[in-house]
Design a protein around this motif. Structure first.
Motif, mmCIF file in Angstrom:
data_model
loop_
_atom_site.group_PDB
_atom_site.id
_atom_site.type_symbol
_atom_site.label_atom_id
_atom_site.label_comp_id
_atom_site.label_asym_id
_atom_site.label_seq_id
_atom_site.Cartn_x
_atom_site.Cartn_y
_atom_site.Cartn_z
ATOM 1 N N ILE A 134 21.723 64.727 35.917
ATOM 2 C CA ILE A 134 21.798 63.301 35.591
ATOM 3 C C ILE A 134 20.799 62.542 36.447
ATOM 4 N N GLY A 135 20.264 61.460 35.895
ATOM 5 C CA GLY A 135 19.307 60.652 36.625
ATOM 6 C C GLY A 135 19.887 59.301 36.992
ATOM 7 N N ASP A 136 19.035 58.448 37.558
ATOM 8 C CA ASP A 136 19.486 57.116 37.948
ATOM 9 C C ASP A 136 19.806 56.236 36.739
ATOM 10 N N ASP A 137 19.380 56.676 35.554
ATOM 11 C CA ASP A 137 19.700 55.906 34.352
ATOM 12 C C ASP A 137 21.074 56.256 33.800
ATOM 13 N N GLY A 138 21.813 57.141 34.498
ATOM 14 C CA GLY A 138 23.208 57.412 34.171
ATOM 15 C C GLY A 138 23.432 58.016 32.803
ATOM 16 N N LEU A 139 24.559 57.645 32.178
ATOM 17 C CA LEU A 139 24.950 58.219 30.892
ATOM 18 C C LEU A 139 23.919 57.944 29.806
ATOM 19 N N GLU A 140 23.265 56.800 29.871
ATOM 20 C CA GLU A 140 22.316 56.438 28.829
ATOM 21 C C GLU A 140 21.126 57.395 28.790
ATOM 22 N N GLY A 141 20.818 58.004 29.908
ATOM 23 C CA GLY A 141 19.680 58.911 29.950
ATOM 24 C C GLY A 141 20.008 60.333 29.535
ATOM 25 N N LEU A 142 21.286 60.615 29.249
ATOM 26 C CA LEU A 142 21.693 61.967 28.874
ATOM 27 C C LEU A 142 21.572 62.173 27.369
ATOM 28 N N THR A 143 21.449 63.425 26.987
ATOM 29 C CA THR A 143 21.467 63.763 25.562
ATOM 30 C C THR A 143 22.878 63.591 25.023
ATOM 31 N N ALA A 144 22.987 63.506 23.721
ATOM 32 C CA ALA A 144 24.309 63.382 23.095
ATOM 33 C C ALA A 144 25.186 64.581 23.423
ATOM 34 N N ALA A 145 24.588 65.771 23.463
ATOM 35 C CA ALA A 145 25.361 66.979 23.772
ATOM 36 C C ALA A 145 25.901 66.931 25.200
ATOM 37 N N ALA A 146 25.090 66.472 26.141
ATOM 38 C CA ALA A 146 25.538 66.390 27.527
ATOM 39 C C ALA A 146 26.656 65.367 27.677
ATOM 40 N N ARG A 147 26.535 64.219 26.979
ATOM 41 C CA ARG A 147 27.594 63.199 27.044
ATOM 42 C C ARG A 147 28.894 63.740 26.448
ATOM 43 N N GLN A 148 28.797 64.519 25.366
ATOM 44 C CA GLN A 148 30.000 65.073 24.738
ATOM 45 C C GLN A 148 30.712 66.036 25.685
ATOM 46 N N ARG A 149 29.944 66.866 26.392
ATOM 47 C CA ARG A 149 30.563 67.802 27.337
ATOM 48 C C ARG A 149 31.283 67.060 28.457
ATOM 49 N N LEU A 150 30.700 65.974 28.909
ATOM 50 C CA LEU A 150 31.356 65.188 29.958
ATOM 51 C C LEU A 150 32.612 64.500 29.427
ATOM 52 N N GLN A 151 32.585 64.056 28.178
ATOM 53 C CA GLN A 151 33.770 63.436 27.562
ATOM 54 C C GLN A 151 34.919 64.427 27.488
ATOM 55 N N GLN A 152 34.627 65.695 27.265
ATOM 56 C CA GLN A 152 35.667 66.711 27.106
ATOM 57 C C GLN A 152 36.166 67.272 28.431
ATOM 58 N N ALA A 153 35.469 67.012 29.507
ATOM 59 C CA ALA A 153 35.814 67.597 30.793
ATOM 60 C C ALA A 153 37.121 67.033 31.337
ATOM 61 N N VAL A 154 37.888 67.904 31.989
ATOM 62 C CA VAL A 154 39.128 67.497 32.658
ATOM 63 C C VAL A 154 38.832 67.047 34.087
ATOM 64 N N LEU A 155 37.846 67.698 34.713
ATOM 65 C CA LEU A 155 37.490 67.389 36.103
ATOM 66 C C LEU A 155 35.972 67.348 36.212
ATOM 67 N N ILE A 156 35.469 66.293 36.840
ATOM 68 C CA ILE A 156 34.030 66.172 37.091
ATOM 69 C C ILE A 156 33.800 66.150 38.592
ATOM 70 N N LEU A 157 32.968 67.083 39.060
ATOM 71 C CA LEU A 157 32.636 67.178 40.480
ATOM 72 C C LEU A 157 31.208 66.678 40.693
ATOM 73 N N GLY A 158 30.987 65.973 41.783
ATOM 74 C CA GLY A 158 29.635 65.504 42.057
ATOM 75 C C GLY A 158 29.581 64.609 43.266
ATOM 76 N N ALA A 159 28.374 64.192 43.607
ATOM 77 C CA ALA A 159 28.195 63.251 44.704
ATOM 78 C C ALA A 159 28.610 61.857 44.246
ATOM 79 N N ARG A 160 28.875 60.986 45.219
ATOM 80 C CA ARG A 160 29.416 59.662 44.904
ATOM 81 C C ARG A 160 28.510 58.885 43.944
#
Length: 412
Positions: A9-35
């Motif tokens: 992911i970049g500084d442009d956040g969700l808008e900079g992701l592909t549709a497939a990447a956004r869908q995977r994040l929508q389906q996730a139960v847990l998201i790990l990452g830096a703040r």
């Protein structure tokens, strides 16, 4: 079993992701990452866990949540100096799917409009600055992830200290963010400036410049003229002659990352040239004479080698605690050389090579006997060198004292 999704992911956040990447994040139960990354996906329903730089915590969470869809957010391309490499090595590639984003390195080269297929790319978080500076010497382009401990100013100064002054510098800060900034300048200018911690540093070689500073023109990787080295005046002429040095270094079969011992290093001519060959390795110059020990350091600075470690002391005591070598050069006179060679050979790594340089028939016989017993085979070279001198209208040859090289390889 659901595969863990590693998503760049970049500084442009969700808008900079592909549709497939956004869908995977929508389906996730847990998201790990830096703040900062988690803030970009705050609107998503998944539980979010700030793991900072704790990669072991990611491993524990993945193991504890088997069967659930987990996503790991990473900056840019997760496989380019990112978390994906660590996780795939640790848990196996079959556990993951990786969706990359544009890396900050790609963005930086795009901003300065330079291709990066021929660039030397690295991170100062994983490579020492001294090594990076030396590799930059012959590079056409360099892309660097800097760190707090090695910011752009420190990199620029390290290059200048080595006489490397032929790059145009770009420091690309906060790429993709509203406060993005690209600074172009000379190394001398960058060495005096401060930049944001989030930066990529790019070096582009100026056209038509040599790989080394003017002070090093004429200096060779090995076989440098004897007078290129500082020598103590009473002992002048005891330096290993350039021709013998070149043959000895060839017989040592030094690799780029070899560990080398030079026992009885004198003023360090063999050590320095070995260090230039083993640019990513280390060379230990062992010398008992304090004056020569000081000359080793002075000659190292003169040649700009940073991987040579002078060791003051008498062998074999002086080499206690040193890493086992891939190659050993032993030079010297007197009956003690036989004992030194015998003990040094036992320190070699399997497959390592020892080259002893002696000047007398007696020492030749003694050292050859010791090495033949230890290695089962030896190679002996007698080196006779005569150097041509013009005298009036005639060419005359001045003979150097003959010397002997005894070479042995330790069995694997």
């Amino acid at each position: 079993m659901e595969k863990v999704q590693i998503i760049g992911i970049g500084d442009d956040g969700l808008e900079g992701l592909t549709a497939a990447a956004r869908q995977r994040l929508q389906q996730a139960v847990l998201i790990l990452g830096a703040r900062q990354a988690l803030a970009a996906v705050e609107s998503l329903p998944a539980q979010k866990l700030d793991i900072g730089g704790d990669l072991e915590q990611i491993v524990r969470r993945i193991d504890a949540a088997q069967g659930k869809l987990i996503a790991v957010l990473a900056s840019g391309d997760p496989l380019f100096y990112g978390t994906a490499r660590f996780l795939c090595d640790r848990l196996g590639k079959d556990r993951f799917e990786v969706t990359p984003h544009v890396s900050s390195m790609q963005l930086a080269f795009a901003r300065v409009k330079e291709s990066w297929d021929d660039a030397y790319l690295t991170s100062l978080a994983t490579q020492p600055l001294d090594l990076v500076a030396e590799k930059a010497r012959t590079a056409t382009k360099v892309g660097l992830f800097t760190t707090d401990a090695a910011p752009p100013a420190a990199v620029a100064q390290a290059l200048l200290d080595r006489g490397i002054d032929y790059f145009t510098v770009y420091v690309c800060e906060n790429l993709g963010a509203p406060d993005e900034c690209v600074t172009q300048g000379e190394l001398e200018e960058v060495a005096t400036q401060q930049f944001s911690a989030l930066n990529v540093m790019i070096l582009v070689r100026k056209p038509g410049v040599p790989d080394r500073p003017a002070s090093m023109v004429g200096r060779r990787l090995f076989g440098n003229p004897d007078d290129a080295f500082l020598q103590s005046q009473p002992k002048r002429g005891l330096l290993t002659p350039a021709e013998v040095r070149a043959i000895a270094l060839a017989e040592l079969d030094i690799g780029r990352s070899s560990v080398v011992w030079d026992v009885g290093a004198g003023s360090g001519s063999v050590s320095i040239e070995a260090a230039q060959v083993a640019a990513a390795g280390s060379v230990y110059a062992i010398e008992m004479d304090p004056e020569d020990y000081a000359l080793i350091a002075a000659n190292s600075e003169r040649f700009g080698v940073t991987n040579l470690i002078p060791v003051l002391g008498q062998a074999p005591d002086a080499w206690q605690g040193l890493p086992d070598p891939d190659a050993i050069f032993v030079g010297g006179t007197g009956r003690h050389i036989r004992g030194l060679v015998e003990q040094a050979f036992e320190k070699l790594k399997p497959g390592g090579r020892l080259v002893a340089n002696v000047g007398s028939i007696d020492n030749l016989a003694d050292v050859r006997k010791v090495l033949h017993k230890a290695a089962g085979d030896t190679k002996v070279l007698m080196v006779n060198i005569s150097r041509g001198n013009d005298q009036l209208d005639r060419l005359r040859f001045e003979a150097l004292n003959p010397t002997f090289l005894i070479i042995a390889v330790r069995g694997k």
